[in-house]
Enzyme design. Structure first.
Site, PDB file in Angstrom:
ATOM      1  N   THR A   8      54.456  42.329  43.452  1.00 24.53           N
ATOM      2  CA  THR A   8      53.395  41.353  43.206  1.00 24.53           C
ATOM      3  C   THR A   8      53.377  40.339  44.343  1.00 24.53           C
ATOM      4  O   THR A   8      54.372  40.181  45.053  1.00 24.53           O
ATOM      5  CB  THR A   8      53.622  40.609  41.872  1.00 24.53           C
ATOM      6  OG1 THR A   8      52.552  39.684  41.667  1.00 24.53           O
ATOM      7  CG2 THR A   8      54.926  39.853  41.851  1.00 24.53           C
ATOM      8  N   ASN A   9      52.256  39.657  44.485  1.00 25.78           N
ATOM      9  CA  ASN A   9      52.174  38.549  45.431  1.00 25.78           C
ATOM     10  C   ASN A   9      52.133  37.222  44.687  1.00 25.78           C
ATOM     11  O   ASN A   9      51.977  36.172  45.283  1.00 25.78           O
ATOM     12  CB  ASN A   9      50.922  38.680  46.314  1.00 25.78           C
ATOM     13  CG  ASN A   9      51.100  39.788  47.333  1.00 25.78           C
ATOM     14  OD1 ASN A   9      52.085  39.814  48.060  1.00 25.78           O
ATOM     15  ND2 ASN A   9      50.165  40.733  47.369  1.00 25.78           N
ATOM     16  N   ASN A  10      52.246  37.307  43.369  1.00 25.95           N
ATOM     17  CA  ASN A  10      52.149  36.126  42.534  1.00 25.95           C
ATOM     18  C   ASN A  10      53.510  35.414  42.449  1.00 25.95           C
ATOM     19  O   ASN A  10      54.455  35.913  41.824  1.00 25.95           O
ATOM     20  CB  ASN A  10      51.665  36.572  41.146  1.00 25.95           C
ATOM     21  CG  ASN A  10      51.415  35.422  40.217  1.00 25.95           C
ATOM     22  OD1 ASN A  10      52.139  34.426  40.239  1.00 25.95           O
ATOM     23  ND2 ASN A  10      50.393  35.555  39.397  1.00 25.95           N
ATOM     24  N   ASP A  69      50.762  46.346  35.342  1.00 28.64           N
ATOM     25  CA  ASP A  69      49.303  46.389  35.346  1.00 28.64           C
ATOM     26  C   ASP A  69      48.851  46.018  33.941  1.00 28.64           C
ATOM     27  O   ASP A  69      49.476  46.437  32.963  1.00 28.64           O
ATOM     28  CB  ASP A  69      48.808  47.792  35.722  1.00 28.64           C
ATOM     29  CG  ASP A  69      47.329  47.785  36.095  1.00 28.64           C
ATOM     30  OD1 ASP A  69      46.848  46.768  36.633  1.00 28.64           O
ATOM     31  OD2 ASP A  69      46.641  48.801  35.859  1.00 28.64           O
ATOM     32  N   ASP A 151      41.012  34.738  28.752  1.00 29.88           N
ATOM     33  CA  ASP A 151      41.650  33.849  27.767  1.00 29.88           C
ATOM     34  C   ASP A 151      40.663  33.050  26.907  1.00 29.88           C
ATOM     35  O   ASP A 151      40.903  32.888  25.709  1.00 29.88           O
ATOM     36  CB  ASP A 151      42.638  32.907  28.460  1.00 29.88           C
ATOM     37  CG  ASP A 151      43.939  33.619  28.827  1.00 29.88           C
ATOM     38  OD1 ASP A 151      44.159  34.731  28.319  1.00 29.88           O
ATOM     39  OD2 ASP A 151      44.723  33.058  29.607  1.00 29.88           O
ATOM     40  N   LYS A 171      51.664  30.490  25.109  1.00 34.13           N
ATOM     41  CA  LYS A 171      51.089  31.801  25.469  1.00 34.13           C
ATOM     42  C   LYS A 171      52.163  32.677  26.109  1.00 34.13           C
ATOM     43  O   LYS A 171      52.274  33.870  25.806  1.00 34.13           O
ATOM     44  CB  LYS A 171      49.904  31.623  26.427  1.00 34.13           C
ATOM     45  CG  LYS A 171      49.299  32.966  26.828  1.00 34.13           C
ATOM     46  CD  LYS A 171      48.280  32.905  27.945  1.00 34.13           C
ATOM     47  CE  LYS A 171      48.060  34.304  28.499  1.00 34.13           C
ATOM     48  NZ  LYS A 171      47.271  34.342  29.728  1.00 34.13           N
ATOM     49  N   ARG A 177      52.306  40.333  28.428  1.00 36.56           N
ATOM     50  CA  ARG A 177      53.195  40.389  29.589  1.00 36.56           C
ATOM     51  C   ARG A 177      54.622  39.999  29.177  1.00 36.56           C
ATOM     52  O   ARG A 177      55.587  40.634  29.581  1.00 36.56           O
ATOM     53  CB  ARG A 177      52.695  39.429  30.669  1.00 36.56           C
ATOM     54  CG  ARG A 177      52.909  39.914  32.084  1.00 36.56           C
ATOM     55  CD  ARG A 177      52.270  39.013  33.133  1.00 36.56           C
ATOM     56  NE  ARG A 177      51.275  38.092  32.621  1.00 36.56           N
ATOM     57  CZ  ARG A 177      49.984  38.396  32.490  1.00 36.56           C
ATOM     58  NH1 ARG A 177      49.534  39.563  32.875  1.00 36.56           N
ATOM     59  NH2 ARG A 177      49.138  37.530  31.974  1.00 36.56           N
TER      60      ARG A 177
HETATM   61  P1  ITT Z   1      47.640  41.675  40.399  1.00 34.88           P
HETATM   62  O1  ITT Z   1      47.377  43.144  40.149  1.00 34.88           O
HETATM   63  O2  ITT Z   1      47.536  41.284  41.842  1.00 34.88           O
HETATM   64  O3  ITT Z   1      48.904  41.170  39.742  1.00 34.88           O
HETATM   65  P2  ITT Z   1      45.398  41.275  38.584  1.00 34.88           P
HETATM   66  O4  ITT Z   1      44.381  40.182  38.435  1.00 34.88           O
HETATM   67  O5  ITT Z   1      44.890  42.674  38.757  1.00 34.88           O
HETATM   68  O6  ITT Z   1      46.422  40.840  39.719  1.00 34.88           O
HETATM   69  P3  ITT Z   1      46.591  42.195  36.088  1.00 34.88           P
HETATM   70  O7  ITT Z   1      46.673  43.612  36.509  1.00 34.88           O
HETATM   71  O8  ITT Z   1      47.784  41.622  35.366  1.00 34.88           O
HETATM   72  O9  ITT Z   1      46.324  41.205  37.295  1.00 34.88           O
HETATM   73  O10 ITT Z   1      45.332  42.010  35.111  1.00 34.88           O
HETATM   74  C1  ITT Z   1      44.072  42.597  35.364  1.00 34.88           C
HETATM   75  C2  ITT Z   1      42.986  41.750  34.737  1.00 34.88           C
HETATM   76  O11 ITT Z   1      43.139  41.751  33.303  1.00 34.88           O
HETATM   77  C3  ITT Z   1      43.028  40.286  35.150  1.00 34.88           C
HETATM   78  O12 ITT Z   1      42.325  40.066  36.352  1.00 34.88           O
HETATM   79  C4  ITT Z   1      42.366  39.616  33.948  1.00 34.88           C
HETATM   80  O13 ITT Z   1      40.963  39.702  34.038  1.00 34.88           O
HETATM   81  C5  ITT Z   1      42.830  40.475  32.778  1.00 34.88           C
HETATM   82  N1  ITT Z   1      44.057  39.896  32.201  1.00 34.88           N
HETATM   83  C6  ITT Z   1      45.319  40.378  32.305  1.00 34.88           C
HETATM   84  N2  ITT Z   1      46.198  39.575  31.678  1.00 34.88           N
HETATM   85  C7  ITT Z   1      45.470  38.554  31.168  1.00 34.88           C
HETATM   86  C8  ITT Z   1      45.788  37.394  30.415  1.00 34.88           C
HETATM   87  O14 ITT Z   1      47.040  37.090  30.084  1.00 34.88           O
HETATM   88  N3  ITT Z   1      44.808  36.577  30.066  1.00 34.88           N
HETATM   89  C9  ITT Z   1      43.521  36.833  30.387  1.00 34.88           C
HETATM   90  N4  ITT Z   1      43.133  37.883  31.108  1.00 34.88           N
HETATM   91  C10 ITT Z   1      44.095  38.756  31.486  1.00 34.88           C
END
Ligand code: ITT
Length: 190
Positions: A8-10, A69, A151, A171, A177
């Site tokens: 990840t870059n987070n 993911d 959210d 949360k 997650r």
């Molecule tokens: P990285 O892959 O770079 O980590 P990403 O935005 O793709 O970033 P995720 O794969 O974790 O991150 O999530 C994909 C999308 O799903 C994210 O952009 C949100 O729109 C939604 N999402 C995931 N987890 C969420 C949460 O806890 N609350 C709200 N939306 C969420």
């Protein structure tokens, strides 16, 4: 200490895991290992995409790695947006993405939905999968400003507020997650 990459870059996600596994694993993120590549996420499942990311690091950097993911699955929309959650409306604009969901659910009484996270942990040449799910419902309109993504329209079961109205600490205790990470950490500690 055993080195473990989090693909990840987070930085926020990295710090959280680093603290939880302090003394047991040295956690490095993509930035720490000098991986600037945009790793392709071309699979059609969360598991497939998480595995693409973790195997990319294992193959190219010869280090053990885990990747996650996630996304939102809405029952009445055949589990959409799913793997397309980040860009459901065609853009990364979260308000546009939520508006598209609300429009598609107009008049729909089944508002059931779930957030899902899948982690792929590639360690000692083996892929271990951990999943976290939180069930809830999709509100009729946006409510709250905390958090990110979907959210403001997601209300977890057992609560009368959305994820975006919840304190981050709360949360982070109950989220998809958090559930998946907890399973992985129990495995690593065991
Ligand atoms: P990285 O892959 O770079 O980590 P990403 O935005 O793709 O970033 P995720 O794969 O974790 O991150 O999530 C994909 C999308 O799903 C994210 O952009 C949100 O729109 C939604 N999402 C995931 N987890 C969420 C949460 O806890 N609350 C709200 N939306 C969420």
């Amino acid at each position: 200490m055993h080195k473990l990459v989090f693909a990840t870059n987070n930085q926020h996600k990295t710090d959280e895991i680093r603290l939880a596994l302090a003394g047991q694993y040295e956690i490095l993120n993509l930035n720490d290992i000098g991986c600037t590549e945009d790793i392709p996420e071309t699979a059609d499942t969360f598991e497939g995409n998480a595995t693409l990311k973790s195997s990319y690091v294992v193959e190219n950097f010869k280090l053990d790695c885990f990747a996650d993911d996630s996304g939102l699955e809405i029952e009445a929309l055949n589990n959409e947006p799913g793997i397309f959650s980040a860009r459901y409306s065609g853009s990364r604009d979260t308000v546009e993405n939520m508006q598209l969901v609300l429009q598609k659910l107009k008049g729909q009484t089944n508002r059931r939905a779930k957030f899902k996270t899948v982690i792929s942990l590639m360690i000692a040449g083996q892929n271990h999968i951990f999943e976290g799910v939180i069930e809830g419902t999709i509100r009729e309109s946006l409510s709250g400003i905390k958090g990110f993504g979907y959210d403001p329209i997601f209300q977890p079961n057992g609560y009368d507020i959305t994820f975006a109205e919840m304190e981050m600490e709360e949360k982070n205790k109950i989220s998809h997650r958090a559930i998946a990470l907890k399973k992985m950490m129990e495995f690593l500690k065991g």
